[in-house]
Design a protein around this motif. Structure first.
Motif, PDB file in Angstrom:
ATOM      1  N   ALA A  64       0.960  -1.150  -0.052  1.00  0.00           N
ATOM      2  CA  ALA A  64      -0.066  -0.077  -0.161  1.00  0.00           C
ATOM      3  C   ALA A  64       0.943   1.205   0.004  1.00  0.00           C
ATOM      4  O   ALA A  64       1.756   1.516   0.784  1.00  0.00           O
ATOM      5  N   ASN A  65       0.734   2.151  -0.919  1.00  0.00           N
ATOM      6  CA  ASN A  65       1.265   3.454  -0.858  1.00  0.00           C
ATOM      7  C   ASN A  65       0.059   4.569  -1.112  1.00  0.00           C
ATOM      8  O   ASN A  65      -0.147   5.215  -1.924  1.00  0.00           O
ATOM      9  N   PRO A  66      -0.518   4.528   0.339  1.00  0.00           N
ATOM     10  CA  PRO A  66      -1.848   5.343   0.319  1.00  0.00           C
ATOM     11  C   PRO A  66      -1.440   7.039   0.318  1.00  0.00           C
ATOM     12  O   PRO A  66      -0.266   7.337   0.455  1.00  0.00           O
TER      13      PRO A  66
ATOM     14  N   PRO B  69       4.656   7.318  12.072  1.00  0.00           N
ATOM     15  CA  PRO B  69       4.704   5.895  11.992  1.00  0.00           C
ATOM     16  C   PRO B  69       4.743   5.082  13.204  1.00  0.00           C
ATOM     17  O   PRO B  69       4.274   3.994  13.234  1.00  0.00           O
ATOM     18  N   GLU B  70       4.694   5.797  14.373  1.00  0.00           N
ATOM     19  CA  GLU B  70       4.480   4.923  15.574  1.00  0.00           C
ATOM     20  C   GLU B  70       2.901   4.777  15.821  1.00  0.00           C
ATOM     21  O   GLU B  70       2.724   3.638  16.229  1.00  0.00           O
ATOM     22  N   GLN B  71       2.228   5.560  15.239  1.00  0.00           N
ATOM     23  CA  GLN B  71       0.596   5.089  15.206  1.00  0.00           C
ATOM     24  C   GLN B  71       0.671   4.014  14.324  1.00  0.00           C
ATOM     25  O   GLN B  71      -0.415   3.116  14.758  1.00  0.00           O
ATOM     26  N   THR B  72       1.120   3.848  13.231  1.00  0.00           N
ATOM     27  CA  THR B  72       0.983   2.654  12.242  1.00  0.00           C
ATOM     28  C   THR B  72       1.427   1.628  13.185  1.00  0.00           C
ATOM     29  O   THR B  72       0.632   0.443  13.085  1.00  0.00           O
TER      30      THR B  72
ATOM     31  N   GLY C 155      -2.828  13.205   8.298  1.00  0.00           N
ATOM     32  CA  GLY C 155      -2.023  12.348   7.276  1.00  0.00           C
ATOM     33  C   GLY C 155      -2.451  10.957   7.092  1.00  0.00           C
ATOM     34  O   GLY C 155      -2.147  10.233   6.572  1.00  0.00           O
ATOM     35  N   ARG C 156      -3.530  10.924   7.944  1.00  0.00           N
ATOM     36  CA  ARG C 156      -3.841   9.367   8.355  1.00  0.00           C
ATOM     37  C   ARG C 156      -5.311   8.831   7.757  1.00  0.00           C
ATOM     38  O   ARG C 156      -6.018   8.026   8.394  1.00  0.00           O
ATOM     39  N   LEU C 157      -5.676   9.914   6.872  1.00  0.00           N
ATOM     40  CA  LEU C 157      -7.305   9.326   6.549  1.00  0.00           C
ATOM     41  C   LEU C 157      -7.429   8.067   6.073  1.00  0.00           C
ATOM     42  O   LEU C 157      -8.296   7.468   6.410  1.00  0.00           O
ATOM     43  N   LEU C 158      -6.662   7.509   5.517  1.00  0.00           N
ATOM     44  CA  LEU C 158      -6.593   6.250   4.729  1.00  0.00           C
ATOM     45  C   LEU C 158      -5.644   5.232   5.671  1.00  0.00           C
ATOM     46  O   LEU C 158      -6.085   4.004   5.442  1.00  0.00           O
ATOM     47  N   LEU C 159      -4.622   5.734   6.215  1.00  0.00           N
ATOM     48  CA  LEU C 159      -3.649   4.812   6.911  1.00  0.00           C
ATOM     49  C   LEU C 159      -4.539   4.192   7.810  1.00  0.00           C
ATOM     50  O   LEU C 159      -4.059   2.964   8.291  1.00  0.00           O
TER      51      LEU C 159
ATOM     52  N   PRO D 138      -2.472 -16.586   7.099  1.00  0.00           N
ATOM     53  CA  PRO D 138      -1.145 -16.900   7.958  1.00  0.00           C
ATOM     54  C   PRO D 138       0.170 -16.815   7.465  1.00  0.00           C
ATOM     55  O   PRO D 138       0.441 -17.245   6.420  1.00  0.00           O
ATOM     56  N   GLY D 139       1.068 -16.055   8.184  1.00  0.00           N
ATOM     57  CA  GLY D 139       2.363 -15.465   7.569  1.00  0.00           C
ATOM     58  C   GLY D 139       2.439 -14.731   6.606  1.00  0.00           C
ATOM     59  O   GLY D 139       3.386 -14.390   6.149  1.00  0.00           O
ATOM     60  N   GLY D 140       1.223 -13.973   6.444  1.00  0.00           N
ATOM     61  CA  GLY D 140       1.164 -12.811   5.375  1.00  0.00           C
ATOM     62  C   GLY D 140       1.742 -11.669   5.571  1.00  0.00           C
ATOM     63  O   GLY D 140       1.816 -11.511   6.892  1.00  0.00           O
ATOM     64  N   ILE D 141       2.143 -10.793   4.772  1.00  0.00           N
ATOM     65  CA  ILE D 141       3.051  -9.711   4.981  1.00  0.00           C
ATOM     66  C   ILE D 141       2.024  -8.451   4.490  1.00  0.00           C
ATOM     67  O   ILE D 141       1.577  -8.522   3.459  1.00  0.00           O
ATOM     68  N   LEU D 142       2.130  -7.440   5.226  1.00  0.00           N
ATOM     69  CA  LEU D 142       1.876  -6.227   4.996  1.00  0.00           C
ATOM     70  C   LEU D 142       2.709  -5.047   4.806  1.00  0.00           C
ATOM     71  O   LEU D 142       3.666  -4.922   5.685  1.00  0.00           O
ATOM     72  N   LEU D 143       3.032  -4.412   3.581  1.00  0.00           N
ATOM     73  CA  LEU D 143       4.135  -3.374   3.436  1.00  0.00           C
ATOM     74  C   LEU D 143       3.398  -2.167   3.183  1.00  0.00           C
ATOM     75  O   LEU D 143       2.580  -2.045   2.153  1.00  0.00           O
ATOM     76  N   ILE D 144       3.789  -0.948   4.084  1.00  0.00           N
ATOM     77  CA  ILE D 144       3.051   0.328   3.658  1.00  0.00           C
ATOM     78  C   ILE D 144       4.236   1.319   3.579  1.00  0.00           C
ATOM     79  O   ILE D 144       5.122   1.103   4.636  1.00  0.00           O
ATOM     80  N   VAL D 145       4.158   2.245   2.919  1.00  0.00           N
ATOM     81  CA  VAL D 145       5.023   3.126   2.728  1.00  0.00           C
ATOM     82  C   VAL D 145       4.303   4.678   3.203  1.00  0.00           C
ATOM     83  O   VAL D 145       3.164   4.532   2.634  1.00  0.00           O
ATOM     84  N   HIS D 146       4.825   5.351   3.936  1.00  0.00           N
ATOM     85  CA  HIS D 146       4.195   6.657   4.118  1.00  0.00           C
ATOM     86  C   HIS D 146       5.347   7.792   4.772  1.00  0.00           C
ATOM     87  O   HIS D 146       6.474   7.527   5.039  1.00  0.00           O
TER      88      HIS D 146
END
Length: 217
Positions: free
Chosen positions: A100-102, A158-161, A127-131, A144-152
């Motif tokens: 995700a590159n929201p 980022p701490e909230q993420t 800045g977190r409307l969609l994050l 299970p074992g799946g990965i989520l990658l987010i850039v922002h």
């Protein structure tokens, strides 16, 4: 191949390249199911397809969907492309990897939902409307074992993420950082960002981060 980008569609930039590098680092097998949410021109979806993954790409913008379809055709790569709001088109499905590159740029108070080209970057006052939605909803689509990658941006907390993803039971950390000079949008609103305390008087660059989160097996 440089992707074609229709007017109003987010063109691949530093954040796209940073996330693409993180995507390529994931040791997923060929045929893994990947979701690119907010695909824009389809650059990340196509990168995953080049690695042999089965890719679904979603965007709310009609022009983005057409851009992604056009670039998939030019590349000779197969993508499953759907138009819709975040995860709505893929409800009930599951994935080995979600990228995700929201939109993540803090925006002056105004209409809550951006319009036009600004939908690609404006993300509310913090800045977190969609994050926050992605952090809440993406874990339910991971295998299970799946990965989520987010850039922002670091401006978008980022701490909230990390806190949101860990609360959902994922193991989460910042795995990549990259500092870039202000682009046109940040240059235009840097006075507002400084007044909000999101930038110091000395700041002339922005830090981008990639957050990686993994659903335990």
């Amino acid at each position: 191949m440089t992707p074609l980008v229709l007017p109003g569609v987010y063109a691949p930039q530093d954040d796209t390249r940073l996330l693409a590098g993180a995507l390529c680092d994931e040791p997923l097998p060929r045929g893994a199911a990947v979701l690119d949410v907010g695909t824009g021109s389809g650059a990340l979806a196509l990168e995953a397809a080049r690695l042999g993954m089965r890719v679904t790409a979603v965007d709310v913008s009609r022009r983005a969907v057409w851009s992604a379809r056009l670039n998939a055709w030019r590349s000779g790569l197969r993508l499953r492309i759907r138009r819709g709001n975040l995860f709505e088109p893929v409800r009930g499905q599951s994935f080995d990897l979600i990228v995700a590159n929201p939109p993540y740029v803090p925006a002056p108070e105004g209409p809550r939902t951006p319009r036009g080209a600004a939908r690609a970057w404006d993300a509310g006052g913090d800045g977190r409307l969609l994050l926050d939605r992605i952090c809440r909803e993406a874990p339910g689509l991971l295998r299970p074992g799946g990965i989520l990658l987010i850039v922002h941006s670091a401006l978008s907390d980022p701490e909230q993420t990390l806190t949101c993803l860990r609360a959902a039971g994922l193991k989460a950390s910042v795995t990549r950082r990259h500092r870039i000079g202000f682009g046109p949008v940040l240059r235009e609103r840097q006075g507002w960002l400084r007044a909000r305390g999101l930038l110091s008087a000395e700041d002339t660059s922005e830090e981008l981060v990639v957050v990686r989160a993994e659903l335990p097996v």
